[in-house]
Design a protein around this motif. Structure first.
Motif, mmCIF file in Angstrom:
data_model
loop_
_atom_site.group_PDB
_atom_site.id
_atom_site.type_symbol
_atom_site.label_atom_id
_atom_site.label_comp_id
_atom_site.label_asym_id
_atom_site.label_seq_id
_atom_site.Cartn_x
_atom_site.Cartn_y
_atom_site.Cartn_z
ATOM 1 N N MET A 64 12.278 -93.399 32.868
ATOM 2 C CA MET A 64 10.842 -93.389 33.160
ATOM 3 C C MET A 64 10.292 -91.959 33.206
ATOM 4 O O MET A 64 9.183 -91.695 32.753
ATOM 5 C CB MET A 64 10.576 -94.074 34.494
ATOM 6 N N LEU A 65 11.083 -91.059 33.779
ATOM 7 C CA LEU A 65 10.620 -89.674 33.896
ATOM 8 C C LEU A 65 10.997 -88.827 32.691
ATOM 9 O O LEU A 65 10.329 -87.842 32.385
ATOM 10 C CB LEU A 65 11.207 -89.037 35.161
ATOM 11 N N GLY A 66 12.092 -89.236 32.007
ATOM 12 C CA GLY A 66 12.624 -88.395 30.942
ATOM 13 C C GLY A 66 11.654 -88.164 29.802
ATOM 14 O O GLY A 66 11.471 -87.021 29.345
ATOM 15 N N GLU A 67 11.002 -89.235 29.321
ATOM 16 C CA GLU A 67 10.108 -89.103 28.171
ATOM 17 C C GLU A 67 8.908 -88.211 28.458
ATOM 18 O O GLU A 67 8.656 -87.258 27.702
ATOM 19 C CB GLU A 67 9.659 -90.487 27.695
ATOM 20 N N PRO A 68 8.136 -88.455 29.534
ATOM 21 C CA PRO A 68 6.987 -87.562 29.776
ATOM 22 C C PRO A 68 7.395 -86.126 30.083
ATOM 23 O O PRO A 68 6.729 -85.187 29.629
ATOM 24 C CB PRO A 68 6.277 -88.211 30.977
ATOM 25 N N VAL A 69 8.502 -85.947 30.819
ATOM 26 C CA VAL A 69 8.957 -84.584 31.126
ATOM 27 C C VAL A 69 9.350 -83.863 29.848
ATOM 28 O O VAL A 69 9.054 -82.668 29.668
ATOM 29 C CB VAL A 69 10.125 -84.617 32.132
ATOM 30 N N ALA A 70 10.028 -84.573 28.924
ATOM 31 C CA ALA A 70 10.423 -83.959 27.656
ATOM 32 C C ALA A 70 9.204 -83.543 26.843
ATOM 33 O O ALA A 70 9.157 -82.434 26.296
ATOM 34 C CB ALA A 70 11.285 -84.939 26.857
ATOM 35 N N PHE A 71 8.197 -84.412 26.760
ATOM 36 C CA PHE A 71 6.970 -84.081 26.027
ATOM 37 C C PHE A 71 6.290 -82.867 26.653
ATOM 38 O O PHE A 71 5.840 -81.955 25.947
ATOM 39 C CB PHE A 71 6.017 -85.273 26.026
ATOM 40 N N ILE A 72 6.194 -82.854 27.977
ATOM 41 C CA ILE A 72 5.537 -81.745 28.666
ATOM 42 C C ILE A 72 6.269 -80.446 28.415
ATOM 43 O O ILE A 72 5.664 -79.407 28.106
ATOM 44 C CB ILE A 72 5.438 -82.035 30.178
ATOM 45 N N ALA A 73 7.604 -80.486 28.514
ATOM 46 C CA ALA A 73 8.407 -79.269 28.310
ATOM 47 C C ALA A 73 8.254 -78.738 26.888
ATOM 48 O O ALA A 73 8.088 -77.525 26.679
ATOM 49 C CB ALA A 73 9.876 -79.565 28.612
ATOM 50 N N VAL A 74 8.289 -79.621 25.905
ATOM 51 C CA VAL A 74 8.170 -79.198 24.509
ATOM 52 C C VAL A 74 6.792 -78.597 24.237
ATOM 53 O O VAL A 74 6.672 -77.522 23.628
ATOM 54 C CB VAL A 74 8.435 -80.385 23.561
#
Length: 226
Positions: free
Chosen positions: A1-11
């Motif tokens: 649940m957190l991995g996808e939005p955090v990955a997008f934000i980091a990129v």
């Protein structure tokens, strides 16, 4: 649940930092602006896409007369709404601890638009849950459409520099209206695109909910058939 939005934000933060433009959003800091846009889009997206296979996956339950084809669609959409709300609150808490100002300037307005985005996803989910049973493999078409819609809704890229001739066509997308209205409630100094309208967003919500419910009534027998 957190991995996808955090990955997008980091990129996205990494890309804009390399370009030296990490904070160039008028009236808002880029990271909070990005968090609000990404999670609100995911709220709409998950409500829509999780409904595609809801009826087929719960076909055995229709042996009970009290269970209707719309029930698994509603359950999945409600669950996704709750989960995305929890994820949103976690990311707001983390960003606040890191010194980012992510708290909404207009909490009630932000809550209303958040629920509006969920209802938009519910309306789309009701329609597509019927379409997925009547038209085989439509979920593949929807999957292909999600990335362009993600970009063209302004979830990760600001569209202020898009020429007006193009932007006026992008404004037909109700998701763009929802994201911009939510951001304006979070960031008091943020200026939305000219033409963004709450009335337009709710016109789509009401039409899609009505159409989705009508389709479920019209094709109830076919939706229950094996």
């Amino acid at each position: 649940m957190l991995g996808e939005p955090v990955a997008f934000i980091a990129v996205m933060v990494g890309i804009r930092s390399v370009l030296g433009r990490a904070r160039l959003i008028s009236g808002a800091e880029y990271i909070p602006w990005l968090i609000v846009g990404i999670i609100a889009f995911f709220l709409f997206r998950e409500g829509m896409t999780r409904s595609l296979k809801a009826i087929e996956a719960n076909q055995a339950l229709f042996a009970y007369r009290q269970v209707k084809p719309i029930d698994p669609v509603l359950v999945r959409t409600v669950m996704e709404g709750v989960l995305k709300t929890i994820v949103f609150m976690i990311l707001i808490a983390i960003a606040s601890l890191l010194g980012e100002d992510v708290l909404p300037g207009d909490p009630l307005g932000a809550m209303f638009i958040w629920v509006s985005m969920w209802l938009l996803g519910l309306g789309a989910g009701l329609i597509l849950s019927v379409a997925a049973r009547l038209v085989p493999d439509i979920e593949h078409v929807i999957g292909v459409m999600m990335l362009p819609m993600f970009i063209l809704s302004g979830a990760i890229f600001p569209l202020h520099n898009v020429p007006h001739e193009i932007l006026q066509y992008l404004l037909y997308n109700p998701v763009l209206h929802g994201l911009e209205l939510l951001r304006s409630d979070f960031f008091p100094g943020y200026k939305t695109y000219q033409g963004v309208s709450l009335g337009y967003l709710w016109s789509w919500i009401l039409v899609m909910l009505a159409l989705g419910l009508a389709l479920h009534v019209r094709f109830a027998a076919r939706l229950k058939a094996q």
